[in-house]
Design an enzyme around this catalytic site. Structure first.
Site, PDB file in Angstrom:
ATOM      1  N   GLN A  34       0.776  -1.370   0.051  1.00 56.47           N
ATOM      2  CA  GLN A  34       0.137  -0.096   0.097  1.00 56.47           C
ATOM      3  C   GLN A  34       0.854   1.380  -0.013  1.00 56.47           C
ATOM      4  O   GLN A  34       0.396   2.460   0.001  1.00 56.47           O
ATOM      5  CB  GLN A  34      -0.895  -0.103   1.206  1.00 56.47           C
ATOM      6  CG  GLN A  34      -1.998  -1.146   1.030  1.00 56.47           C
ATOM      7  CD  GLN A  34      -2.738  -1.244   2.413  1.00 56.47           C
ATOM      8  OE1 GLN A  34      -2.841  -0.163   3.259  1.00 56.47           O
ATOM      9  NE2 GLN A  34      -3.708  -2.195   2.564  1.00 56.47           N
ATOM     10  N   HIS A  38      -1.470   0.128   5.651  1.00 57.81           N
ATOM     11  CA  HIS A  38      -2.127   1.187   6.551  1.00 57.81           C
ATOM     12  C   HIS A  38      -1.032   2.326   6.868  1.00 57.81           C
ATOM     13  O   HIS A  38      -1.105   2.575   8.193  1.00 57.81           O
ATOM     14  CB  HIS A  38      -2.436   0.405   7.918  1.00 57.81           C
ATOM     15  CG  HIS A  38      -3.735  -0.295   7.566  1.00 57.81           C
ATOM     16  ND1 HIS A  38      -4.521  -0.915   8.639  1.00 57.81           N
ATOM     17  CD2 HIS A  38      -3.949  -0.952   6.479  1.00 57.81           C
ATOM     18  CE1 HIS A  38      -5.214  -1.907   8.294  1.00 57.81           C
ATOM     19  NE2 HIS A  38      -5.208  -1.628   6.878  1.00 57.81           N
ATOM     20  N   GLU A  66     -15.761   3.966   8.438  1.00 61.55           N
ATOM     21  CA  GLU A  66     -16.258   5.313   9.527  1.00 61.55           C
ATOM     22  C   GLU A  66     -16.122   6.553   8.599  1.00 61.55           C
ATOM     23  O   GLU A  66     -15.180   6.853   7.882  1.00 61.55           O
ATOM     24  CB  GLU A  66     -15.533   5.406  10.561  1.00 61.55           C
ATOM     25  CG  GLU A  66     -15.699   3.829  11.365  1.00 61.55           C
ATOM     26  CD  GLU A  66     -14.714   3.942  12.791  1.00 61.55           C
ATOM     27  OE1 GLU A  66     -14.786   2.902  13.604  1.00 61.55           O
ATOM     28  OE2 GLU A  66     -14.187   5.014  13.117  1.00 61.55           O
ATOM     29  N   TYR A  99     -10.364  -9.802  10.641  1.00 59.60           N
ATOM     30  CA  TYR A  99     -10.657 -10.507   9.344  1.00 59.60           C
ATOM     31  C   TYR A  99     -10.394 -11.930   9.404  1.00 59.60           C
ATOM     32  O   TYR A  99     -11.117 -12.734   8.745  1.00 59.60           O
ATOM     33  CB  TYR A  99      -9.325  -9.990   8.408  1.00 59.60           C
ATOM     34  CG  TYR A  99      -9.813  -8.668   7.553  1.00 59.60           C
ATOM     35  CD1 TYR A  99     -10.760  -8.821   6.557  1.00 59.60           C
ATOM     36  CD2 TYR A  99      -8.950  -7.320   8.001  1.00 59.60           C
ATOM     37  CE1 TYR A  99     -10.933  -7.621   5.882  1.00 59.60           C
ATOM     38  CE2 TYR A  99      -9.186  -6.376   7.272  1.00 59.60           C
ATOM     39  CZ  TYR A  99     -10.236  -6.348   6.278  1.00 59.60           C
ATOM     40  OH  TYR A  99     -10.582  -5.446   5.596  1.00 59.60           O
TER      41      TYR A  99
END
Length: 376
Positions: free
Chosen positions: A88, A154, A246, A267
């Protein structure tokens, strides 16, 4: 991309106060805007508008591009930092400084290999344009989130300038490690308030309680959208775990609960307690289960879509959607969710009030820049 435009079918807006509404908003059957492809990029991540309607666009592998207003010409900006683009990671957010017209300063976030692992970094440089081409000069590292972590997930790395023009807010994800989000000494899993030079902002609310002095709020997961509304409220969206994406109203010193509470679960199937009234944690204003995989957050202030002024727009990755959230003061409610046929990484407002989207693409594959204008 689906270019056909069907009859618009509005959704019922679901009221939301206090505890978040987790009902999944259905896909709207139509799009009340025309979609015009403007340009193609290689796995773009973020964009910002500068003088003359031109754009700076980041690509995941580390390129910063200066793009003409019509998208027909571009130049690679030299002098960008070296990034670690695995997983990522990559060259992520780009935001022109509030005084860009005078200073030429551009703020960037990116993932980098640092002693002890990898980290998300905040940097800035001065954009210069000469006959030889565009370049970032005097690039300096302003802040590195810590601790460094092995792994490629992340990072977060979203940037928002405060309305006072003297501070900026920066998001640091919990790097898929869970516990740093609640660790007062770590800057991971946090919203950070910094000076424009990347130092801890004076008056941050948690420093006296032993937190890292940069921390403004904590208990976050993967924070991929950050924006102020016209009233000065700071809104943030983040990816939840398995469920529980959110939208949060960010309050100074508040704990948003992750991983102690969430409207989703791990998960691997392990449950996480849901947000409950009076549990000591700040509940999201809106949440989604099934998830939308939110990325990019813009609060609309233009004239081209007057009915949407003051509302939040979110790009959906797994949902391949553009999502509108109705903001009303400090309350929020789900509105439309339009199928865009591709993963949406970024949402921005153009100088003319049009809405611009960046498709995510993948490394080595194209992601388009799309311009949304009212249907005629």
């Amino acid at each position: 991309m689906r270019h056909q435009l069907l009859a618009f079918m509005p959704l019922v807006v679901i009221a939301c106060s206090g505890q978040a509404d987790s009902q999944q908003a259905p896909m709207s059957g139509a799009r009340p805007f025309a979609v015009t492809p403007v340009a193609d990029f290689d796995a773009p991540w973020a964009m910002t508008f500068i003088s003359g309607g031109r754009m700076l666009v980041t690509e995941k592998d580390g390129r910063l591009l200066l793009v003409s207003a019509d998208g027909k010409s571009r130049a690679v900006v030299a002098g960008t930092p070296t990034v670690d683009s695995k997983g990522q990671g990559g060259l992520m957010d780009v935001v022109a400084a509030p005084d860009f017209a005078r200073s030429g300063l551009v703020y960037l976030s990116y993932s980098a290999s640092v002693p002890g692992g990898k980290a998300v970094v905040l940097a800035r440089g001065r954009l210069t344009e000469e006959v030889a081409g565009a370049r970032l000069e005097a690039v300096e590292t302003l802040f590195t989130a810590g601790p460094a972590i092995d792994g490629d997930g992340h990072y977060s790395g979203r940037i928002a300038f405060a309305p006072d023009g003297r501070h900026l807010f920066f998001t640091a994800g919990e790097r898929q490690q869970f516990d740093p989000a609640q660790d007062p000494k770590a800057t991971l899993g946090k919203v950070l308030r910094l000076t424009l030079d990347g130092k801890p902002a004076p008056g941050n609310p948690l420093a006296a309680r032993g937190f890292a002095p940069e921390v403004w709020s904590y208990g976050h997961r993967n924070l991929l959208g950050l924006a102020f509304d016209a009233q000065g409220n700071l809104w943030e969206q983040e990816m939840g775990p398995k469920g529980g994406d959110e939208v949060n109203l960010i309050r100074a010193g508040a704990n948003y609960g992750y991983p102690r509470v969430s409207n989703g679960d791990h998960y691997d199937g392990r449950p996480i307690p849901d947000h409950k009234p009076d549990d000591g944690f700040e509940a999201p204003k809106v949440s989604w289960n099934p998830v939308i995989s939110p990325s990019g957050l813009m609060i609309y202030s233009g004239a081209m879509f007057p009915a949407w002024r003051g509302d939040a727009f979110i790009g959906g990755l797994s949902s391949k959607a553009l999502v509108r959230v109705d903001l009303n003061g400090t309350s929020a409610a789900k509105a439309e969710q339009w199928d865009m046929g591709a993963r949406i990484r970024e949402v921005e407002q153009g100088p003319d009030g049009a809405v611009y989207l960046l498709e995510d693409g993948r490394s080595g594959s194209q992601g388009r820049l799309l311009k949304l204008t009212p249907r005629t």
